[in-house]
Design a protein around this motif. Structure first.
Motif, short mmCIF file in Angstrom:
data_model
loop_
_atom_site.label_atom_id
_atom_site.label_comp_id
_atom_site.label_asym_id
_atom_site.label_seq_id
_atom_site.Cartn_x
_atom_site.Cartn_y
_atom_site.Cartn_z
N GLU A 165 0.83 -1.20 0.00
CA GLU A 165 0.00 0.00 0.00
C GLU A 165 0.87 1.26 0.00
O GLU A 165 0.65 2.19 -0.79
N LEU A 166 1.86 1.30 0.90
CA LEU A 166 2.66 2.51 1.05
C LEU A 166 3.62 2.70 -0.11
O LEU A 166 3.94 3.84 -0.48
N ALA A 167 4.10 1.60 -0.68
CA ALA A 167 4.98 1.71 -1.85
C ALA A 167 4.21 2.11 -3.10
O ALA A 167 4.78 2.63 -4.06
N GLY A 168 2.90 1.85 -3.10
CA GLY A 168 2.06 2.28 -4.21
C GLY A 168 2.31 1.55 -5.50
O GLY A 168 2.11 2.10 -6.58
N ARG A 169 2.72 0.29 -5.39
CA ARG A 169 2.94 -0.51 -6.59
C ARG A 169 2.67 -1.98 -6.27
O ARG A 169 2.82 -2.41 -5.12
N PRO A 170 2.27 -2.77 -7.27
CA PRO A 170 2.05 -4.20 -7.04
C PRO A 170 3.38 -4.90 -6.78
O PRO A 170 4.45 -4.37 -7.05
N TRP A 171 3.30 -6.12 -6.28
CA TRP A 171 4.51 -6.85 -5.91
C TRP A 171 5.31 -7.36 -7.10
O TRP A 171 6.42 -7.85 -6.93
N ARG A 172 4.79 -7.25 -8.30
CA ARG A 172 5.56 -7.64 -9.48
C ARG A 172 6.61 -6.56 -9.75
O ARG A 172 6.48 -5.75 -10.66
N ALA A 173 7.63 -6.54 -8.92
CA ALA A 173 8.62 -5.46 -8.95
C ALA A 173 9.99 -6.05 -8.70
O ALA A 173 10.13 -7.19 -8.25
N GLN A 174 11.02 -5.26 -9.01
CA GLN A 174 12.40 -5.64 -8.73
C GLN A 174 12.73 -5.22 -7.30
O GLN A 174 12.71 -4.02 -6.98
N VAL A 175 13.02 -6.18 -6.45
CA VAL A 175 13.22 -5.93 -5.03
C VAL A 175 14.61 -6.39 -4.62
O VAL A 175 15.05 -7.48 -5.00
N ALA A 176 15.29 -5.57 -3.82
CA ALA A 176 16.57 -5.95 -3.21
C ALA A 176 16.33 -6.08 -1.71
O ALA A 176 15.94 -5.11 -1.05
N ASP A 177 16.52 -7.30 -1.17
CA ASP A 177 16.33 -7.56 0.25
C ASP A 177 17.70 -7.56 0.92
O ASP A 177 18.51 -8.47 0.70
N ILE A 178 17.97 -6.55 1.73
CA ILE A 178 19.31 -6.31 2.27
C ILE A 178 19.43 -6.92 3.68
O ILE A 178 18.55 -6.76 4.51
N GLY A 179 20.58 -7.58 3.93
CA GLY A 179 20.75 -8.29 5.20
C GLY A 179 19.75 -9.43 5.29
O GLY A 179 19.10 -9.63 6.30
N ALA A 180 19.66 -10.20 4.21
CA ALA A 180 18.59 -11.19 4.06
C ALA A 180 18.70 -12.37 5.01
O ALA A 180 17.72 -13.09 5.20
N GLY A 181 19.87 -12.59 5.61
CA GLY A 181 20.02 -13.73 6.51
C GLY A 181 19.75 -15.04 5.80
O GLY A 181 20.24 -15.27 4.70
N THR A 182 18.93 -15.88 6.41
CA THR A 182 18.59 -17.16 5.79
C THR A 182 17.33 -17.07 4.93
O THR A 182 16.82 -18.09 4.47
#
Length: 253
Positions: A35-52
């Protein structure tokens, strides 16, 4: 702006095998990010400090195209075992190994506090495309639940540190993020709980850095005492843990 919606990057040295005990995040938190990002999840995402890969897996389930960034050898190995089809690169939030304007969303789940925000905020904004968003969130223990507050106090006393009770998050992270980015973050609070076996709750405690530093013998004795205490509260050995997800989202113009 904050709303309440009803509904910990691991310490250095934590064995990856212990992290299955760590809590995940509720669907309402992912809904709020979308909602806050204002875009659907079909997006390029970088997950930082992803752990396991606890948060990475949730992002993938939502349809995001995710690349993980992780500095730790052990965590990266655990990530590859858990999510063999997801790309992972080595690096940290202070110097992202990602191209300029290459991602729609940059996420930090339980890992933001490991960064130097004077460096990590500009890095996140560099990697974001115009209109992209930075999302930072973490689980916080709910200390107005009596058994959680009492356990927190016992752990602090055992580790020789003063207990710090914060049943609701303060505004320090939001202020830093706003000051360094020049942008106003949106905020959501998501309350949730999970029911886990008593052994899982104890394993989660034992995986934290304070117990790793104190040594195996001291940790084992404390956890056995804690088992006895918790059985009085949860005689069926099913423990209800309560959390508050504190979520901040900053949109790049």
């Amino acid at each position: 702006m904050s709303a309440l919606i009803p509904s910990t990057r691991p310490p250095p040295g934590t064995p990856p095998t212990a992290l299955h005990t760590r809590p995940s995040y509720p669907p309402a938190a992912l809904d709020a990010i979308e909602e806050l990002a204002g875009r659907p999840w079909r997006a390029q995402v970088a997950d930082i400090g992803a752990g396991t890969g606890i948060a990475t897996a949730l992002l993938r389930e939502r349809g995001a195209h995710v690349v993980a960034v992780e500095p730790g050898d052990g965590m990266a190995a655990g990530f590859r075992r858990a999510l063999p089809g997801v790309p992972i690169v080595r690096g940290d939030g202070n110097a992202l190994p990602l191209a300029d304007a290459s991602h729609d969303l940059v996420t930090y789940a339980q890992s933001w506090h490991w960064t130097d925000t004077r460096r990590s905020v500009p890095e996140a904004l560099r990697v974001l495309r115009p209109g992209g968003s930075l999302a930072v969130w973490r689980n916080i223990d709910v200390f107005d639940v009596p058994w959680i507050a009492e356990q927190h106090e016992r752990i602090a006393r055992h580790c020789g540190v003063p207990p710090t009770f914060r049943s609701r998050p303060d505004d320090l992270r939001a202020a830093r993020l706003s000051g360094l980015s020049g942008l106003a973050p949106e905020r959501r609070h998501v309350c949730w709980s999970r029911v886990v076996p008593l052994d899982t709750q104890l394993a989660d405690i034992g995986s934290h850095s304070a117990f790793l530093v104190l040594g195996e013998a001291g940790a084992r004795a404390f956890l056995e005492e804690e088992r006895t205490r918790l059985r009085k509260v949860f005689p069926d050995e099913r423990v209800e843990e309560c959390y508050l997800v504190d979520l901040l989202v900053v949109a790049r113009p």
